[in-house]
Design an enzyme around this catalytic site. Structure first.
Site, PDB file in Angstrom:
ATOM      1  N   LYS A 199      23.390 -34.608 -19.804  1.00 35.72           N
ATOM      2  CA  LYS A 199      23.770 -33.185 -19.804  1.00 35.72           C
ATOM      3  C   LYS A 199      23.272 -32.556 -21.225  1.00 35.72           C
ATOM      4  CE  LYS A 199      26.378 -30.033 -20.805  1.00 35.72           C
ATOM      5  NZ  LYS A 199      25.775 -28.849 -21.507  1.00 35.72           N
ATOM      6  N   GLY A 252      28.983 -33.464 -30.597  1.00 38.02           N
ATOM      7  CA  GLY A 252      29.087 -32.103 -30.653  1.00 38.02           C
ATOM      8  C   GLY A 252      30.458 -31.777 -31.479  1.00 38.02           C
ATOM      9  N   SER A 253      30.959 -30.751 -31.027  1.00 45.91           N
ATOM     10  CA  SER A 253      32.309 -30.374 -32.090  1.00 45.91           C
ATOM     11  C   SER A 253      33.497 -31.355 -31.703  1.00 45.91           C
ATOM     12  CB  SER A 253      32.579 -28.857 -31.470  1.00 45.91           C
ATOM     13  OG  SER A 253      33.071 -28.983 -30.096  1.00 45.91           O
ATOM     14  N   THR A 254      34.430 -31.386 -32.756  1.00 41.97           N
ATOM     15  CA  THR A 254      35.551 -32.048 -32.548  1.00 41.97           C
ATOM     16  C   THR A 254      36.644 -31.458 -31.501  1.00 41.97           C
ATOM     17  OG1 THR A 254      35.405 -32.843 -34.957  1.00 41.97           O
ATOM     18  CG2 THR A 254      37.603 -33.021 -33.887  1.00 41.97           C
ATOM     19  N   GLU A 255      36.662 -30.315 -31.335  1.00 36.86           N
ATOM     20  CA  GLU A 255      37.441 -29.520 -30.227  1.00 36.86           C
ATOM     21  C   GLU A 255      36.890 -30.162 -28.818  1.00 36.86           C
ATOM     22  OE1 GLU A 255      36.149 -25.776 -30.148  1.00 36.86           O
ATOM     23  OE2 GLU A 255      37.321 -25.026 -28.690  1.00 36.86           O
ATOM     24  N   GLY A 257      35.350 -32.820 -28.259  1.00 35.71           N
ATOM     25  CA  GLY A 257      35.462 -34.358 -28.387  1.00 35.71           C
ATOM     26  C   GLY A 257      36.881 -34.783 -27.748  1.00 35.71           C
ATOM     27  N   GLU A 275      30.488 -38.486 -31.638  1.00 34.11           N
ATOM     28  CA  GLU A 275      29.767 -38.308 -32.826  1.00 34.11           C
ATOM     29  C   GLU A 275      30.094 -36.829 -33.212  1.00 34.11           C
ATOM     30  OE1 GLU A 275      27.753 -37.005 -35.295  1.00 34.11           O
ATOM     31  OE2 GLU A 275      25.939 -37.407 -34.471  1.00 34.11           O
ATOM     32  N   CYS A 309      25.491 -32.430 -38.583  1.00 35.91           N
ATOM     33  CA  CYS A 309      26.817 -32.883 -38.727  1.00 35.91           C
ATOM     34  C   CYS A 309      27.087 -33.506 -39.944  1.00 35.91           C
ATOM     35  CB  CYS A 309      27.119 -33.855 -37.430  1.00 35.91           C
ATOM     36  SG  CYS A 309      25.767 -34.896 -37.323  1.00 35.91           S
ATOM     37  N   GLU A 406      34.064 -26.843 -40.896  1.00 36.46           N
ATOM     38  CA  GLU A 406      32.654 -27.100 -40.658  1.00 36.46           C
ATOM     39  C   GLU A 406      32.115 -25.784 -40.316  1.00 36.46           C
ATOM     40  OE1 GLU A 406      31.363 -29.374 -37.306  1.00 36.46           O
ATOM     41  OE2 GLU A 406      29.918 -30.425 -38.956  1.00 36.46           O
TER      42      GLU A 406
END
Ligand code: NAI
Ligand code: MG
Length: 502
Positions: A199, A252-255, A257, A275, A309, A406
């Protein structure tokens, strides 16, 4: 340089490609989304529409996962030898090499990065990744063990481990290195023998679609690689929650993740590698070679417009050198030529999207409101396109948003330090742990500090050095697992222990 400069047009191969009716790759065929919906792809330098693509959603994800499952369980891929997998991967690297210029142009138009940077960085590294992982396909090995089994005295066993492919893998990638992230994900998964539903990021779908065409040309069997263009909240979420997906690999973003971890927990406990974000410390010690460290620090934050990142976004400089380094990096920032990725004089392109542009502007405003000062830059630039001035902030405090969060833009905060122990504590004072760097002539001290930094990557007297053989990934909330190197192969296999009673 003016950001409104007209950029030269792309080659006819690229123009022809962009004009095609782009669809989803499912089970070896290019198909429209079940909903029939499509969305526009924007050039972030001009805000022009460069292409439209199919908007894949959960029904398309269902079809793609079913195709990947069939290919994994009973298709020709399940009988493909490691050597054949390696050959296909090597051929894909070769084919990509034949189309390097085209891929660099696609990235410049779709993502906004300078064409030369895409050519020398993204495309070159992607080719190398396919070749590197081609080599591993034939070298995935288990072990043999000598058993003792204390409650079965005198019995003999033969025990060994198999490293088996994890199965159907959902891969969700971001927009900052569109082709390279696809290569980092696809290459090890294919070497290990998995099948894939990829995706791609809605901001930058084009290079993965072109790669899908090459994957077909090389001859991967149908269903081995399926490519879905679509949005995260719909297609991405459907993939993460799918009960027949064995693993999700996400960048992508921690959110997001955390959302993926939640979705896996609520469905089938699929394996996950992540990651995620970073807020990497870049440390210049008092004995550093300043002539090397200043351009190094500029590259650490301004490479890829700060949309990295591992960007060196917190620059710690010893008090003795602070003014000189701030002056040097500010001078370097002011010389960066900001413009369209297709213009040959461009050093730095636009942010990838209006949303990302707004996000970075929001951070700049918040930093300045909270009392930070921009020595250079500090605002958006250009009358169209999503451009931001390369920015150096000083006078920050450790609880400011620009220090804690970030930014993912060309914004560095320079922070003076005095004491080495306090410095290490400050460098580690973050939820993230992706990368870090130290600049020093005292190599022994460089090694010692490398051990004390809580990060998955530490560079000494360099920054942004990547190689297919180097594992990359995060400590703390920067992620789970590693990409690249043999560690990536391990993330796409699982261990089976077989014991035979002799
Ligand atoms: P994002 O995490 O939303 O997007 C990355 C990928 O995740 C895209 O393919 C997106 O479609 C997908 N996605 C979004 N929501 C999802 C969901 N609910 N379920 C499954 N997949 C989903 O990142 P975004 O919004 O583009 O950028 C936000 C911030 O994330 C950036 O400012 C940056 O701080 C960070 N980021 C970090 C990256 C990295 O390389 N580690 C790359 C991109 C963004
Ligand atoms: Mg998002």
């Amino acid at each position: 340089m003016s950001t409104t400069l007209e950029a030269p047009s792309a080659s006819s191969a690229t123009e022809q490609f962009l004009k095609q009716q782009h669809k989803l790759l499912i089970n070896g065929d290019w198909v429209e989304a079940a909903s029939g919906k499509r969305f526009d792809v924007i050039n972030p330098a001009s805000e022009d529409v460069i292409a439209t693509v199919a908007e894949g959603d959960s029904e398309d994800v269902q079809r793609a996962v079913a195709a990947a499952r069939k290919a994994f369980d009973t298709g020709p891929w399940s009988r493909t030898t490691p050597s054949e997998r390696g050959k296909l991967l090597w051929k894909l690297g070769d084919l990509l090499e034949q189309h390097m210029e085209e891929f660099a142009e696609i990235e410049a138009l779709d993502n906004g990065k300078p064409k030369a940077a895409a050519l020398g960085g993204d495309v070159t590294l992607a080719i190398d990744m396919f070749r590197y992982m081609a080599g591993w396909a034939t070298k995935i090995e288990g072990n043999t063990m000598s058993l003792s089994v204390p409650y079965m005295p005198g019995e003999e066993f033969h025990s060994y481990t198999l490293q088996e492919p994890v199965g159907v893998v959902g891969q969700i990638i971001p927009w900052n290195f569109p082709l390279l992230m696809a290569a980092w994900k696809l290459a090890p998964a294919l070497a290990a023998g998995c099948t894939i539903v990829l995706k791609v990021a809605e901001e930058t779908p084009m290079s993965a679609i072109r790669l899908g065409q090459l994957i077909q040309e090389v001859g991967f069997p149908p269903g081995v690689v399926n490519i879905i263009t679509g949005y995260g909240e719909t297609a991405g979420a459907a993939l993460s929650a799918h009960p027949d997906v064995d693993k999700i690999a996400f960048t992508g973003s921690t959110e997001v993740g955390k959302l993926i971890v939640k979705a896996a927990g609520e469905t089938n406990l699929k394996k996950i590698t992540l990651e995620l974000g970073g807020k990497s410390p870049n440390i210049i010690l008092p004995d550093a070679d300043i002539e090397q460290a200043i351009p190094g620090a500029a590259n650490a934050i301004f490479f890829n417009h700060g949309q990295c990142c591992c960007a060196g976004s917190r620059l710690f400089v010893h008090k003795k050198q602070f003014d000189r380094v701030v002056e040097g990096i500010s001078e370097a920032a002011s010389q960066i030529r900001v413009g369209p990725g297709m213009h040959p004089d461009t050093d730095m392109g636009p942010m990838v999207s209006q949303i990302q542009h707004n996000r970075v502007c929001g951070y700049l405003e918040s930093g300045l409101e909270e009392g930070a000062r921009a020595v250079v830059g500090g605002k958006k630039t250009g009358d169209r396109g999503y451009f931001i001035e390369p920015t150096v902030l000083v006078d920050t405090q450790k609880d400011m948003k620009v220090i804690r969060e970030e930014i993912f833009g060309p914004v560095v905060a320079a922070v003076p330090f005095d004491d080495l122990d306090e410095l290490v504590d400050s460098a580690n004072d973050t939820q993230y742990g992706l990368a870090a760097a130290v600049w020093t002539r005292d190599i022994s001290l460089g090694h010692k500090i490398a051990r004390r930094l809580k990060a998955g990557t530490v560079w000494v007297n360099c920054y942004n050095v990547f190689d297919s053989s180097l594992p990359f990934g995060g400590y703390k909330q920067s992620g789970w697992g590693r990409e690249m190197g043999y560690e990536a192969i391990r993330n796409y296999t699982q261990t089976k222990a077989v014991t035979v009673h002799l």
